[in-house]
Design a protein around this motif. Structure first.
Motif, PDB file in Angstrom:
ATOM      1  N   PHE A 175      -0.494  -9.660  -6.014  1.00 22.88           N
ATOM      2  CA  PHE A 175       0.077  -9.478  -4.670  1.00 22.88           C
ATOM      3  C   PHE A 175      -1.068 -10.348  -4.020  1.00 22.88           C
ATOM      4  O   PHE A 175      -1.367 -10.980  -4.233  1.00 22.88           O
ATOM      5  N   LYS A 176      -0.288 -10.623  -2.797  1.00 23.62           N
ATOM      6  CA  LYS A 176      -0.407 -11.692  -1.819  1.00 23.62           C
ATOM      7  C   LYS A 176      -0.380 -10.580  -0.299  1.00 23.62           C
ATOM      8  O   LYS A 176       0.800 -10.265  -0.238  1.00 23.62           O
ATOM      9  N   PRO A 177      -0.785 -11.422   0.418  1.00 21.44           N
ATOM     10  CA  PRO A 177      -0.823 -10.493   2.387  1.00 21.44           C
ATOM     11  C   PRO A 177       0.668 -10.278   2.483  1.00 21.44           C
ATOM     12  O   PRO A 177       2.069 -11.483   2.782  1.00 21.44           O
ATOM     13  N   GLY A 178       1.110  -9.650   3.606  1.00 23.99           N
ATOM     14  CA  GLY A 178       2.454  -9.064   3.837  1.00 23.99           C
ATOM     15  C   GLY A 178       3.147  -8.562   2.766  1.00 23.99           C
ATOM     16  O   GLY A 178       4.391  -7.649   3.240  1.00 23.99           O
ATOM     17  N   GLU A 179       2.732  -8.485   1.255  1.00 18.76           N
ATOM     18  CA  GLU A 179       3.686  -7.504   0.688  1.00 18.76           C
ATOM     19  C   GLU A 179       3.933  -6.022   1.241  1.00 18.76           C
ATOM     20  O   GLU A 179       2.760  -5.414   1.828  1.00 18.76           O
ATOM     21  N   ALA A 180       4.788  -5.457   0.985  1.00 16.18           N
ATOM     22  CA  ALA A 180       4.990  -4.245   0.862  1.00 16.18           C
ATOM     23  C   ALA A 180       4.503  -3.652   0.028  1.00 16.18           C
ATOM     24  O   ALA A 180       5.446  -3.541  -1.643  1.00 16.18           O
ATOM     25  N   VAL A 181       3.549  -2.150   0.102  1.00 14.81           N
ATOM     26  CA  VAL A 181       3.242  -1.158  -1.703  1.00 14.81           C
ATOM     27  C   VAL A 181       3.077  -0.018  -1.375  1.00 14.81           C
ATOM     28  O   VAL A 181       3.057   0.520  -0.336  1.00 14.81           O
ATOM     29  N   PHE A 182       2.901   0.222  -2.802  1.00 12.21           N
ATOM     30  CA  PHE A 182       2.715   1.968  -2.092  1.00 12.21           C
ATOM     31  C   PHE A 182       1.884   2.004  -3.636  1.00 12.21           C
ATOM     32  O   PHE A 182       2.638   1.475  -4.399  1.00 12.21           O
ATOM     33  N   GLY A 183       1.138   3.147  -3.748  1.00 15.34           N
ATOM     34  CA  GLY A 183       0.676   3.273  -4.721  1.00 15.34           C
ATOM     35  C   GLY A 183      -0.606   4.814  -4.253  1.00 15.34           C
ATOM     36  O   GLY A 183      -0.623   5.230  -3.410  1.00 15.34           O
ATOM     37  N   LEU A 184      -1.412   4.990  -4.948  1.00 18.23           N
ATOM     38  CA  LEU A 184      -2.286   6.047  -5.189  1.00 18.23           C
ATOM     39  C   LEU A 184      -4.189   5.541  -4.546  1.00 18.23           C
ATOM     40  O   LEU A 184      -4.807   4.644  -5.240  1.00 18.23           O
ATOM     41  N   CYS A 185      -4.293   5.899  -3.846  1.00 20.11           N
ATOM     42  CA  CYS A 185      -5.421   5.681  -3.128  1.00 20.11           C
ATOM     43  C   CYS A 185      -6.533   6.615  -2.273  1.00 20.11           C
ATOM     44  O   CYS A 185      -5.796   7.156  -1.359  1.00 20.11           O
ATOM     45  N   LYS A 186      -7.746   7.121  -2.316  1.00 21.09           N
ATOM     46  CA  LYS A 186      -8.293   8.299  -1.591  1.00 21.09           C
ATOM     47  C   LYS A 186      -8.180   7.681  -0.403  1.00 21.09           C
ATOM     48  O   LYS A 186      -8.537   5.899  -0.240  1.00 21.09           O
ATOM     49  N   GLY A 187      -8.218   8.030   0.380  1.00 22.91           N
ATOM     50  CA  GLY A 187      -8.756   7.738   2.060  1.00 22.91           C
ATOM     51  C   GLY A 187      -7.220   7.587   2.553  1.00 22.91           C
ATOM     52  O   GLY A 187      -7.735   6.673   3.546  1.00 22.91           O
ATOM     53  N   ALA A 188      -6.040   7.487   2.564  1.00 23.04           N
ATOM     54  CA  ALA A 188      -5.175   8.080   2.816  1.00 23.04           C
ATOM     55  C   ALA A 188      -4.542   8.327   3.764  1.00 23.04           C
ATOM     56  O   ALA A 188      -4.095   7.197   4.733  1.00 23.04           O
ATOM     57  N   PHE A 189      -5.605   9.473   4.391  1.00 22.27           N
ATOM     58  CA  PHE A 189      -4.691   9.637   6.442  1.00 22.27           C
ATOM     59  C   PHE A 189      -5.778   8.788   7.600  1.00 22.27           C
ATOM     60  O   PHE A 189      -6.734   9.313   7.523  1.00 22.27           O
ATOM     61  N   ALA A 190      -5.562   7.307   7.213  1.00 29.47           N
ATOM     62  CA  ALA A 190      -6.122   6.037   7.766  1.00 29.47           C
ATOM     63  C   ALA A 190      -5.351   4.834   8.370  1.00 29.47           C
ATOM     64  O   ALA A 190      -4.572   5.045   7.557  1.00 29.47           O
ATOM     65  N   GLU A 191      -5.249   3.764   9.347  1.00 31.34           N
ATOM     66  CA  GLU A 191      -5.427   3.152   9.847  1.00 31.34           C
ATOM     67  C   GLU A 191      -5.416   1.554   8.228  1.00 31.34           C
ATOM     68  O   GLU A 191      -4.419   1.715   8.445  1.00 31.34           O
ATOM     69  N   TYR A 192      -6.322   1.951   8.030  1.00 25.27           N
ATOM     70  CA  TYR A 192      -6.647   0.799   6.190  1.00 25.27           C
ATOM     71  C   TYR A 192      -7.035   1.509   5.418  1.00 25.27           C
ATOM     72  O   TYR A 192      -8.379   2.739   5.658  1.00 25.27           O
ATOM     73  N   LEU A 193      -6.977   0.989   4.364  1.00 27.18           N
ATOM     74  CA  LEU A 193      -7.629   1.049   3.062  1.00 27.18           C
ATOM     75  C   LEU A 193      -7.656   0.410   2.482  1.00 27.18           C
ATOM     76  O   LEU A 193      -6.940  -0.716   2.324  1.00 27.18           O
ATOM     77  N   CYS A 194      -8.632   0.577   1.226  1.00 26.82           N
ATOM     78  CA  CYS A 194      -9.001  -0.962   0.078  1.00 26.82           C
ATOM     79  C   CYS A 194      -8.743  -0.023  -0.683  1.00 26.82           C
ATOM     80  O   CYS A 194      -9.042   1.379  -1.505  1.00 26.82           O
TER      81      CYS A 194
END
Ligand SMILES: NC(=O)c1ccc[n+]([C@@H]2O[C@H](COP(=O)([O-])OP(=O)(O)OC[C@H]3O[C@@H](n4cnc5c(N)ncnc54)[C@H](OP(=O)(O)O)[C@@H]3O)[C@@H](O)[C@H]2O)c1
Length: 328
Positions: A87-106
């Motif tokens: 992936f590179k910056p700017g790409e639109a993605v989706f998936g599964l990750c804890k803490g999704a109800f937030a402005e940012y996540l890793c």
């Protein structure tokens, strides 16, 4: 940045708060995602409630440390760690990750796929848990084949709306069970036959042409296994996907023990399963969405500051499709 957090177990509208937390920094193998949408799952209310008290006691779960609800996410890559290759910056993605109800996540790159351009962030965020459950249940546990007869109980919810469409994409004949207000909706997403459970108990019906169902995909578990067994053909499979309607852990355990004992004596299978994150499956779902074979049914969209209300609404167990948090 703002994020939904909870520090004690209890009803979501009481314990979940939107508060300032530190913006995360991606590790070498992670991406920093600017969240554009997230979706709510029954898991979110189970986690904030801490599950049944007896389970908490058995697992010796005390007060939670700071916890972040939300696992389904769609957003834009803002930065990548030095080992990230896909992936590179700017790409639109989706998936599964804890803490999704937030402005940012890793998130690690193994948890994400590229979002098709022709679907919205809200549609993409609806997919992961619900559609993976439908796909893995029908394909891997149900071994679905074209022409088979499939009954989906709880067809109008998050998992059910994907299960109807995915079963149709495999060429199955689908009977959907839902309440009166959702009959037209489940028909519109492809169900061949609809049973309105407020008018008719599906376990008292005769499966199509008097032959049994090949698969019962049960999101609700509100009928005894013996009543469901009567509807299955001799090689039929009953998938125990979820429990709705206030039936508790004892009811689930009873069903699991019954299924285990029966497995030694009967030809039909009663299978409990838990969906898993699988990047290939997410890619397949992304393709099904991009080509319009599967679409997200979205009931309501809430803002980030309304996360407690959104989790509470879903926990009433009558959402029509998915409930989404939008951060656009
Ligand atoms: N095994 C796994 O890996 C896995 C993964 C995800 C979810 N789950 C479980 O699967 C279940 C469904 O999840 P979900 O995300 O679809 O939940 P959901 O979106 O909250 O499901 C709500 C839907 O359930 C329907 N419903 C409620 N009572 C019903 C009844 N008596 N008969 C038929 N339909 C009924 C409602 O339709 P009406 O308004 O028409 O009644 C509503 O559309 C939950 O128990 C969840 O915990 C399991």
């Amino acid at each position: 940045m703002k994020a939904a957090v909870y520090t004690q177990y209890g009803p979501p509208d009481v314990v979940v708060q939107i508060t300032d937390v530190e913006k995360p920094v991606p590790k070498d193998d992670e991406l920093l995602i600017k969240v554009r949408a997230a979706s709510v799952n029954p898991l979110d209310s189970h986690l904030t409630k801490g599950g049944p008290y007896i389970v908490r006691l058995l697992l010796r779960l005390g007060k939670p440390k700071i916890k972040r609800p939300g696992v389904d996410v769609a957003g834009q890559v803002e930065a990548v760690g030095k080992n990230v290759t896909q992936f590179k910056p700017g790409e639109a993605v989706f998936g599964l990750c804890k803490g999704a109800f937030a402005e940012y996540l890793c998130a690690p790159e193994s948890a994400l796929v590229v979002k098709p351009e022709n679907i919205t962030f809200e549609q993409a965020a609806s997919v992961p848990v619900a559609a993976l459950t439908a796909l893995q249940g029908l394909r891997d546990k149900g071994h679905i084949q074209a022409g088979q007869k499939v009954l989906i109980n709880g067809a109008a919810g998050g998992v059910g709306t994907f299960a109807v469409q995915i079963a149709k994409s495999f060429g199955a004949h689908v009977t959907a069970v839902c309440s009166t207000r959702n009959v037209d909706m489940v028909r519109s997403i492809g169900a061949d036959h609809v049973i309105d459970y407020t008018q008719q108990d599906f376990t008292k019906t005769n499966p199509t042409n008097g032959e049994g169902y090949d698969i019962i995909f049960d999101n609700v578990s509100n009928h005894s296994l013996s009543k469901c067994r009567r509807l299955l053909n001799p090689k039929g499979i009953n998938l125990m996907v979820g429990v709705l309607g206030g039936r508790g852990i004892i009811s689930l355990l009873t069903r699991l023990v019954t299924a285990l004992i029966w497995s030694r004596f009967i030809s039909q299978k009663f299978v409990f399963f838990v969906a898993k994150l699988n990047k290939q499956d997410l890619t397949l779902l992304s393709e099904l969405m991009a080509t319009g074979k599967v679409t997200s049914v979205i009931d309501r969209c809430y803002r980030l500051n309304q996360v407690p209300e959104a989790i509470r609404y879903l926990s009433e167990q009558h959402a029509r499709g998915k409930v989404v948090i939008t951060l656009q």
